[in-house]
Design an enzyme around this catalytic site. Structure first.
Site, short mmCIF file in Angstrom:
data_model
loop_
_atom_site.label_atom_id
_atom_site.label_comp_id
_atom_site.label_asym_id
_atom_site.label_seq_id
_atom_site.Cartn_x
_atom_site.Cartn_y
_atom_site.Cartn_z
N ARG A 89 -2.83 -2.00 -18.33
CA ARG A 89 -3.97 -1.10 -18.16
C ARG A 89 -3.56 -0.06 -17.14
O ARG A 89 -2.91 -0.38 -16.14
CB ARG A 89 -5.20 -1.88 -17.70
CG ARG A 89 -5.55 -3.01 -18.65
CD ARG A 89 -6.87 -3.60 -18.33
NE ARG A 89 -7.89 -2.92 -19.10
CZ ARG A 89 -8.20 -3.22 -20.37
NH1 ARG A 89 -7.55 -4.18 -21.00
NH2 ARG A 89 -9.14 -2.57 -21.00
N LYS A 91 -3.28 1.00 -24.90
CA LYS A 91 -3.77 0.91 -26.29
C LYS A 91 -2.55 0.93 -27.23
O LYS A 91 -1.76 0.00 -27.15
CB LYS A 91 -4.76 2.04 -26.55
CG LYS A 91 -6.00 1.93 -25.64
CD LYS A 91 -7.05 2.95 -25.98
CE LYS A 91 -8.31 2.74 -25.19
NZ LYS A 91 -8.39 3.46 -23.92
N GLU A 138 -0.42 4.80 -0.34
CA GLU A 138 -1.20 6.04 -0.42
C GLU A 138 -0.29 7.25 -0.29
O GLU A 138 0.59 7.28 0.58
CB GLU A 138 -2.24 6.12 0.71
CG GLU A 138 -3.53 5.41 0.38
CD GLU A 138 -3.63 4.09 1.10
OE1 GLU A 138 -2.56 3.49 1.37
OE2 GLU A 138 -4.77 3.67 1.40
N TYR A 141 0.86 -1.20 0.00
CA TYR A 141 0.00 0.00 0.00
C TYR A 141 0.88 1.24 0.00
O TYR A 141 1.82 1.34 0.80
CB TYR A 141 -0.89 0.00 1.25
CG TYR A 141 -2.33 -0.35 0.93
CD1 TYR A 141 -3.00 0.33 -0.08
CD2 TYR A 141 -2.99 -1.35 1.60
CE1 TYR A 141 -4.31 0.01 -0.39
CE2 TYR A 141 -4.31 -1.68 1.29
CZ TYR A 141 -4.96 -0.99 0.29
OH TYR A 141 -6.24 -1.30 -0.01
N THR A 189 -4.60 6.64 -21.57
CA THR A 189 -4.47 5.31 -20.98
C THR A 189 -3.16 4.73 -21.51
O THR A 189 -2.57 5.26 -22.46
CB THR A 189 -5.65 4.40 -21.37
OG1 THR A 189 -5.84 4.46 -22.78
CG2 THR A 189 -6.92 4.82 -20.67
N ASP A 247 -7.26 14.18 -24.76
CA ASP A 247 -7.27 12.78 -24.32
C ASP A 247 -6.74 11.95 -25.49
O ASP A 247 -7.45 11.70 -26.46
CB ASP A 247 -8.71 12.37 -23.95
CG ASP A 247 -8.80 10.89 -23.54
OD1 ASP A 247 -7.82 10.15 -23.77
OD2 ASP A 247 -9.85 10.49 -23.02
N1 DSN Z 1 -12.99 1.01 -24.46
C1 DSN Z 1 -12.13 1.99 -25.11
C2 DSN Z 1 -12.16 1.86 -26.57
O1 DSN Z 1 -12.36 0.76 -27.04
O2 DSN Z 1 -11.98 2.82 -27.29
C3 DSN Z 1 -12.42 3.37 -24.67
O3 DSN Z 1 -12.53 3.40 -23.29
#
Ligand code: DSN
Length: 440
Positions: A232, A226, A53, A51, A223, A197
């Protein structure tokens, strides 16, 4: 996974099944990718047990010397890779990441977000009414032009009339280059903060295959799983321009994450993010990012030859949005048939779609994951041909308009599709093809 196999064979077997699935199919959901073994190894470590924090050197619990070093390394790598003075690496997902930005910059129920409508390729967290971003804040949504592209003039008029506090650019189903400079000019005229974003295109940006918003936006979020190909997770970055606008912005974001929205960060996730950032700073990754785009363009050219109607007539990035109206096939039917054929895409709304969201008029597909496996432009010729053959199989499947009839129809259709010999034949061909492209 010897221990897991012994202790919990059920979960072990399910993971093995998923590994087999990921190996055998053409994984073409544009937001998915194959993280490297190094990233996966970092995730499965004792860092999971701690942990932490707080932030490095200011933790609430003892025993965080290693966690501090891990987080500082992740921060340092992100700052260098994206060229930003500040980053928060703790947001556990993309949704929390954007919420943290809103809580850091807007007054709940008073502040106004302006983002792209979900139906046109925006994200839930960009101010959609059904998400926290649209419930805890006021929001107004913009749309695309008739050509499926951003209409900067219209967006500017709307921004000046609506005076949002924050404008979000960056999308989940937009196949074209985003002109961040134009968005910055619009935000400046409207007196708004510009949030870029870049979740979908972060890997393309650091790989030099898409322009960066860093010189123009105040805040950049992404994120990490991707095109960036990490675990993630998420990064919230404040740019030089952002700190000039509000020198307290970074502190506000840190506070919005903890104690605002989260407790302890996931240190194993932070470590895996650091690994992914290291990998993304290599020359090999730059080649990868450029190849993603080359593959997407090659695939879109081939699909056009088969008379597929692509939103905006093509792509500049990693994704393709197919409007299936001219084929007479619903997106839900197409996506299921493709899955039976071993090609995994997602059903997706298209601009000005008149179909219900669960049965939209199109499909969305992309090349990040298949490019990770080493596929090149020439391979896209085969991929497009398989997609075309699969869609041909279902071109006479008409989805009823009535809700009850629709669900009965879908059950029956799925049974038929699972026995369709041509779809099963494609699936075998895909399996033998993908066996030549190992997972990382
Ligand atoms: N689920 C993502 C996507 O497929 O674009 C976005 O959060």
């Amino acid at each position: 996974m010897k221990t897991l196999r012994k202790i919990d064979p059920q979960i072990y077997n399910l993971i093995k099944l998923e590994e087999k699935r990921q190996k055998e199919v053409l994984e073409m959901i544009p937001s998915e990718n194959y993280a490297s073994s190094a990233v996966l190894e970092a995730l499965g470590t004792v860092l999971n047990n701690k942990y932490s924090e707080g932030y490095p050197k200011k933790r609430y619990y003892q025993g965080n010397a290693v966690a501090d070093s891990v987080e500082l390394l992740a921060q340092d790598r992100a700052k260098k890779l994206f060229g930003v003075p500040y980053v928060n690496v703790q947001a556990l997902s993309g949704s929390v990441m954007n919420l943290a930005v809103y809580f850091a910059t807007l007054e709940p129920l008073k502040g106004k977000i302006m983002g792209l409508s979900l139906a046109f390729g925006g994200h839930l967290t960009h101010g959609q009414k059904m998400s926290a971003s649209g419930k805890f804040f006021k929001s107004v949504l913009y749309t695309l032009g008739e050509d499926g592209k951003l209409d900067y003039e219209k967006i500017e008029q709307q921004a000046i009339a609506e005076k949002p506090d924050i404008i979000v650019c960056g999308f989940t189903a937009y196949p074209r280059i985003v002109d961040f400079k134009q968005f910055a000019q619009i935000a400046d005229k409207a007196g708004a903060i510009l949030l870029a974003d870049i979740s979908h295109i972060a890997g393309l940006i650091v790989g030099g295959a898409h322009p960066s918003p860093v010189p123009y936006a105040h805040i950049v979020t992404t994120t990490t799983h991707k095109t960036l190909r990490g675990p993630r997770g998420a990064l919230i970055m404040v740019t030089k321009k952002g700190l000039e606008k509000d020198p307290e912005l970074s502190k506000k974001i840190d506070t919005a994450i903890i104690p605002g929205l989260q407790g302890g960060p996931h240190d194993n996730q932070t470590a895996a993010i650091a690994v992914a950032l290291l990998e993304a700073s290599s020359l090999k990754f730059k080649q990868y990012a450029k190849q993603i785009v080359k593959n997407a363009k090659a695939l879109s050219d081939e699909l056009i030859k088969f008379k597929f109607k692509l939103v905006s007539n093509g792509t500049d990035n990693h994704l393709i949005l197919i409007d299936l109206s001219n084929k007479g096939v619903n997106g839900a039917i197409a996506a299921f048939a493709l899955e039976v054929a071993g090609i995994v895409v997602n059903k997706n709304g298209i601009p000005f779609d008149t179909n219900p969201p669960f049965y939209p008029g199109g499909i969305r597909l992309g090349t990040p994951a298949i490019t990770t496996r080493g596929m090149k432009e020439k391979d896209m010729i085969r991929v497009a041909a398989w997609i075309n053959r699969a869609i041909e199989q279902v071109k006479n499947e008409r989805l009823p308009e009535n809700k009850e009839e629709r669900s009965v129809f879908m059950k029956d259709f799925k049974k038929r599709a699972l026995k369709n010999q041509e779809l099963l034949k494609i699936c075998n061909e895909v399996k033998s093809f993908t066996s030549k492209f190992p997972l990382p």
